[in-house]
Enzyme design. Structure first.
Site, PDB file in Angstrom:
ATOM      1  N   LYS A   1      -0.137  10.873   4.583  1.00  0.00           N
ATOM      2  CA  LYS A   1      -1.476  10.266   4.520  1.00  0.00           C
ATOM      3  C   LYS A   1      -2.057  10.139   5.933  1.00  0.00           C
ATOM      4  O   LYS A   1      -1.319  10.179   6.919  1.00  0.00           O
ATOM      5  CB  LYS A   1      -1.388   8.897   3.839  1.00  0.00           C
ATOM      6  CG  LYS A   1      -0.472   7.906   4.539  1.00  0.00           C
ATOM      7  CD  LYS A   1      -0.154   6.700   3.653  1.00  0.00           C
ATOM      8  CE  LYS A   1       0.659   5.673   4.417  1.00  0.00           C
ATOM      9  NZ  LYS A   1       1.186   4.620   3.535  1.00  0.00           N
TER      10      LYS A   1
ATOM     11  N   TYR B   1     -15.488  -3.834  32.906  1.00  0.00           N
ATOM     12  CA  TYR B   1     -16.484  -4.630  32.174  1.00  0.00           C
ATOM     13  C   TYR B   1     -16.189  -6.118  32.304  1.00  0.00           C
ATOM     14  O   TYR B   1     -15.046  -6.554  32.200  1.00  0.00           O
ATOM     15  CB  TYR B   1     -16.464  -4.261  30.686  1.00  0.00           C
ATOM     16  CG  TYR B   1     -17.279  -3.031  30.377  1.00  0.00           C
ATOM     17  CD1 TYR B   1     -18.652  -2.996  30.599  1.00  0.00           C
ATOM     18  CD2 TYR B   1     -16.665  -1.896  29.846  1.00  0.00           C
ATOM     19  CE1 TYR B   1     -19.397  -1.857  30.307  1.00  0.00           C
ATOM     20  CE2 TYR B   1     -17.395  -0.757  29.539  1.00  0.00           C
ATOM     21  CZ  TYR B   1     -18.768  -0.751  29.780  1.00  0.00           C
ATOM     22  OH  TYR B   1     -19.504   0.364  29.485  1.00  0.00           O
TER      23      TYR B   1
HETATM   24  C1  LIG Z   1       2.564   4.480   3.827  1.00  0.00           C
HETATM   25  C2  LIG Z   1       3.495   4.344   2.694  1.00  0.00           C
HETATM   26  C3  LIG Z   1       4.825   4.785   2.812  1.00  0.00           C
HETATM   27  C4  LIG Z   1       5.415   5.243   4.119  1.00  0.00           C
HETATM   28  O1  LIG Z   1       5.866   4.119   4.840  1.00  0.00           O
HETATM   29  P1  LIG Z   1       6.677   4.273   6.200  1.00  0.00           P
HETATM   30  O2  LIG Z   1       7.013   2.885   6.555  1.00  0.00           O
HETATM   31  O3  LIG Z   1       5.745   4.918   7.155  1.00  0.00           O
HETATM   32  O4  LIG Z   1       7.855   5.110   5.916  1.00  0.00           O
HETATM   33  C5  LIG Z   1       5.628   4.756   1.700  1.00  0.00           C
HETATM   34  N1  LIG Z   1       5.151   4.309   0.520  1.00  0.00           N
HETATM   35  C6  LIG Z   1       3.904   3.845   0.371  1.00  0.00           C
HETATM   36  C7  LIG Z   1       3.461   3.361  -0.946  1.00  0.00           C
HETATM   37  C8  LIG Z   1       3.043   3.834   1.455  1.00  0.00           C
HETATM   38  O5  LIG Z   1       1.803   3.357   1.310  1.00  0.00           O
END
Ligand SMILES: *Cc1c(COP(=O)(O)O)cnc(C)c1O
Length: 384
Positions: A47, A268
């Site tokens: 993702k 800034y």
């Molecule tokens: C993002 C996500 C993962 C991956 O988690 P990590 O800690 O990066 O391994 C696994 N399952 C779900 C449902 C997620 O949203």
């Protein structure tokens, strides 16, 4: 590969301002390690463009390492990923399908994670209208209260699935809220709730652990695990040493150097006032590149192994570092400083910024040139 100066980059026809290097050999080694530790198939979580590293390149490398299963968050991500994968690669859509997206999901050969009864109804209806049993994962909320069927809905969902030809249930699934902390009591509580849920779906395969969960032991392993952060080199457990190989390195160019007198205000708001004479360098990355403003006067970058503190506020496109500890003229315009690399992990940087490695990785900006290495020894640049 450490460059002290950026070379001319072909993709942009000039010296880049920043280079994000992605070591696909390390990525593959991490996949192999997780596969071995879990003793189960590992679905790679891609993702958010593979946590910012490039879903296409990452998926290709993982397929070569034997990975078959992939997870994305959104339908659109799944459709894009599908273009580069073969039919025997499965793509799971973790956030599920919004109403009306079912046919696109079916046509894109995506497996929805069903998070609510109405989603199950719509997927079953599409299945029935096609005269097929479309595959699905059902997510059960075991205590995170984010996504998934609430315990009150488990019996009804089980009945709908058991009704015969509605869908093909590939896995029941849940997600751990505190998997990065070995000692957190929420893990055991969620595991117990999962065991209770499993009784509603006898014989169903289980997908439970994320990266941290893989390190929590057999009770969390299920039949397939899901990993994101550990693949990309982030620490899977926040209370234990990181066993993964670093995948990412981020180098940024120096734009300009200067010497300032005691009392000079820097950045800034003039938020930093030089206590004595200082030598400063301005580097070509800021919060628009994913280096959080919370690093103002907190974090550091590295040059030649030397820690160079960030001074004043992080700007949108640049920030100022203190180079007083370096020999005169040690760096100048075009010199390269390390932001993530051998001297500073993603987790180190995240700690200074008061956030987590996930947020750092997914935020790393589109303005960096991405260089992939580690596949057949080839380095490929892509301006993104
Ligand atoms: C993002 C996500 C993962 C991956 O988690 P990590 O800690 O990066 O391994 C696994 N399952 C779900 C449902 C997620 O949203």
């Amino acid at each position: 590969m450490v460059e002290r100066h950026f070379e001319h980059d072909e993709t942009i026809g000039a010296m880049p301002a920043g280079v994000l290097s992605i070591d696909l050999a390390a990525l593959r080694a991490n996949y192999a390690q997780l596969r071995q530790r879990a003793g189960r198939p590992v679905a790679a979580v891609l993702k958010a463009n593979a946590y910012g590293l490039g879903a296409t390149r990452v998926s290709e490398a993982l397929v070569r390492e034997g990975c078959r299963d992939f997870c994305v968050a959104h339908l659109e991500e799944g459709l894009r990923l599908r273009e580069g994968l073969s039919a025997d690669n499965r793509i799971f859509v973790l956030n599920g399908i919004l109403p009306g997206g079912e046919r696109a999901a079916f046509e894109g050969d995506l497996v929805p994670v069903i998070n609510a009864i109405d989603q199950l109804e719509r997927w079953s209806n599409l299945s029935a209208s096609l005269g097929r049993r479309l595959p699905a994962v059902i997510q059960l909320d075991t205590g995170m209260s984010r996504l998934g069927l609430a315990p009150d809905d488990w019996a009804q969902a089980a009945e709908m699935v058991g009704a015969g030809d509605a869908i093909t249930l590939l896995y029941i699934m849940s997600h751990l809220a505190s998997a990065d902390l070995q000692g957190d009591a929420q893990n055991g509580a969620q595991q117990a709730e999962m065991a209770r849920a499993q009784r509603f779906f006898p014989g169903a395969a289980l997908c439970f652990a994320n990266s941290g969960g893989i390190f929590l032991g057999e009770a969390f392993a299920g039949d397939m695990v899901r990993s994101g952060i550990a693949l990309y080199g982030g620490a899977p457990m926040s209370d234990r040493p990181n066993p993964m190989r670093a995948v990412v390195r981020l180098d940024v160019a120096v734009i300009q150097t200067r010497r300032v007198a005691a009392g000079t205000r820097i950045g800034y708001g003039g938020a930093h006032v030089a206590r004595g004479e200082m030598r400063l360098a301005t580097i070509a990355a800021g919060y628009a590149d994913g280096l959080p403003r919370s690093l103002s006067d907190r974090g550091a970058v590295y040059f030649d192994g030397q820690r160079l503190p960030i001074v004043g506020r992080v700007s949108m496109d640049s920030m100022v570092i203190d180079i007083s500890s370096l020999p005169l003229n040690a760096l100048g315009p075009g010199s390269v400083v390390e932001i993530i690399g051998p001297h500073q992990t993603i987790d180190d940087l995240a700690g200074d910024a008061d956030t987590i490695s996930y947020e750092i990785l997914t935020g790393l900006g589109a303005r960096f040139v991405r260089r992939y290495s580690g596949e057949d020894g080839v380095t490929v640049s892509e301006a993104s």
